[in-house]
Design an enzyme around this catalytic site. Structure first.
Site, PDB file in Angstrom:
ATOM      1  N   THR A 232       0.865  -1.178   0.000  1.00  9.84           N
ATOM      2  CA  THR A 232       0.000   0.000   0.000  1.00  9.84           C
ATOM      3  C   THR A 232       0.907   1.235   0.000  1.00  9.84           C
ATOM      4  OG1 THR A 232      -0.135   0.397   2.390  1.00  9.84           O
ATOM      5  CG2 THR A 232      -1.551  -1.337   1.487  1.00  9.84           C
ATOM      6  N   CYS A 233       0.297   2.418   0.085  1.00 12.02           N
ATOM      7  CA  CYS A 233       1.110   3.627   0.130  1.00 12.02           C
ATOM      8  C   CYS A 233       1.882   3.733   1.432  1.00 12.02           C
ATOM      9  CB  CYS A 233       0.228   4.866  -0.057  1.00 12.02           C
ATOM     10  SG  CYS A 233      -1.076   5.036   1.177  1.00 12.02           S
TER      11      CYS A 233
ATOM     12  N   GLY B  57      -1.428  19.640   5.479  1.00 13.87           N
ATOM     13  CA  GLY B  57      -1.617  18.281   4.988  1.00 13.87           C
ATOM     14  C   GLY B  57      -3.016  18.135   4.419  1.00 13.87           C
TER      15      GLY B  57
ATOM     16  N   GLY C  65      -4.225  14.729   3.634  1.00  9.49           N
ATOM     17  CA  GLY C  65      -4.538  13.305   3.664  1.00  9.49           C
ATOM     18  C   GLY C  65      -5.790  13.015   4.461  1.00  9.49           C
TER      19      GLY C  65
END
Length: 463
Positions: A49-50, A192, A194
């Site tokens: 995954t990331c 950020g 995310g």
């Protein structure tokens, strides 16, 4: 069972290393093929995954497996082995099972409790099935991990833990005051874009802040978050995106700062915060990043109130999310024990099958010998005698074979298969042939499962 996992994640490695170690789809295929070709590995699967790259394998030698698979992971990731090694973690047997089950439940995710990882685990299983690198052990393991993850989400509130972390952090910043009343009319800077930053921005918008400024290294992601915050029918909050170079200037106008990036170094230094507060005002800062985004020295600056992951952990013993996390941890512990017991019990099955096959041969030979000595038996008599002999043998074997399966499921029960083979003088080749036939049946089932799930798996969990 000799399960080995070697990997690195956001918990063990900086984002710069994770980015370089990421595997393309072709890279995953080559890694699996080379892992299976390596002498220590009989099965292999890759979970990528990331935020993590993990190689799972069934190995016959621990040290050789670690050495060979670490080398392969370095080779296919493009990061040198010497550079990669300090960031690698290794789990073996029950610890490896515990790790995957924890990952499936979202306990090891950057946002605790996130459910996207289940789709990624499903992809990893599908990849191993398609390439025929996942055999009985890894199929059982990954299927059970998916069930454990779904159980955790259905029986607990773990999927709310990420939101709870943001809410709890804001409550700590408010220092006992009602968060909407404390936040209303203030200006917020979110660093950020995310998942955690997005949760924080949405929570602040609902709390009634006057403005949200989003700063991110990738401008498109910051702008997308602003679009979500300001879409019609939403909270009505004012929002705008800026690049990271504008953060110091925005600090002078912000009342609340929330930061959660994947940066390897500090995003906000103590000097930058001290300069922004030179006029004698107050600033509340929430650092949700791991490793930290905001210099811990900010704690000592007058007018600054900093809450970070470390202080949240200290204060969260009675938080709602803590109870959910503890409940999920208990589920994982129970499921690991059950999985280990099932694997140990399955290990003795070929021996039990071989024992019953030997008993059937004995019955057949004795009936044949009896027919030679009593040629006058009619069909009804022969059938009655045959059935009686078979019943005797079945009754004699029933209790010990049931009990040996139970004992084999307990810790240290692997030796019962050896004892059974020794006591009944079973041919090891016969037992091995039963095991091979069992694995062949599993392969057929695996391909059928892959076909049924192909459409469902194809686009899930991609990062």
């Amino acid at each position: 069972m000799s399960l080995l996992v070697i990997g690195l994640s956001h918990r063990s490695a900086p984002v710069s290393v994770l980015d370089r170690a990421s595997l393309s789809p072709d890279g995953r295929i080559k890694l699996l093929q080379d892992a299976l070709a390596a002498e220590p590995a009989a099965e292999a699967a890759v979970l990528a995954t990331c935020n993590r790259v993990e190689l799972y394998a069934d190995v016959d030698k621990f040290h050789a497996g670690v050495a060979e698979l670490s080398t392969l992971l370095a080779r296919h990731s493009g990061v040198g082995l010497e550079e990669l090694t300090p960031y690698l973690y290794v789990h073996y047997e029950d610890r490896a099972v515990h790790h995957l089950f924890s990952v499936a439940c979202g306990l090891d995710s950057m946002v605790v409790g996130e459910g996207q990882i289940l789709g990624q685990i499903k992809d990893a299983l599908a990849g191993g099935q398609e390439l025929h690198t996942a055999g009985r052990l890894l199929n059982d393991l990954f299927q059970q991990a998916l069930r454990v993850g779904k159980r955790a989400h259905s029986e607990t509130g773990i999927d709310r833990a990420g939101q709870s972390l943001v809410t709890f952090g804001l409550q700590q910043l408010a220092d006992g005051a009602d968060v909407p009343g404390w936040a209303a009319g203030r200006r917020a800077l979110v660093i950020g874009a995310g998942s955690m930053s997005s949760l924080a921005a949405a929570t602040l918008a609902r709390a009634g802040v006057a403005e949200i400024v989003v700063a991110n290294r990738t401008a498109a992601r910051a702008e997308r978050l602003v679009e979500i915050l300001t879409e019609p029918g939403g909270t009505g909050v004012g929002a705008r995106a800026v690049d990271m170079g504008a953060v110091d200037g925005e600090l002078t106008r912000a009342d609340i700062v929330v930061s959660c990036t994947g940066a390897t170094g500090l995003v906000l230094t103590a000097d930058a915060v001290e300069t922004a507060l030179a006029g004698g005002r107050d600033l509340a800062l929430l650092d949700l990043a791991m490793p930290r985004d905001i210099d811990a020295a900010v704690h000592r600056i007058a007018g600054a109130r900093l809450i970070d992951i470390e202080s949240l952990a200290e204060a969260s013993a009675d938080a709602p999310m803590a109870a959910d996390v503890e409940q999920v941890k208990r589920i994982v512990t129970d499921e690991v024990a059950a999985f280990g017991a099932a694997q140990r019990a399955a290990h003795i099955t070929p021996t039990v099958v071989a024992l019953r096959a030997m008993a059937a041969d004995v019955v057949t030979n004795e009936i044949t010998r009896l027919e030679g000595r009593l040629p006058g038996l009619d069909e009804r008599q022969r059938a009655e005698i045959t059935q009686a002999v078979r019943r005797v043998v079945d009754k004699l074997l029933h209790a010990p074979t049931v009990r040996v399966k139970q004992l084999a499921g307990e810790p240290g029960g692997a030796g019962y298969a050896d004892a059974l083979r020794e006591l009944f003088d079973l041919d090891p080749q016969t037992v091995a042939s039963v095991s091979r036939a069992d694995r062949s049946d599993t392969a057929v089932d695996r391909h059928e499962v892959a076909d049924r799930n192909a459409v469902d798996v194809k686009n899930r969990g991609r990062v």
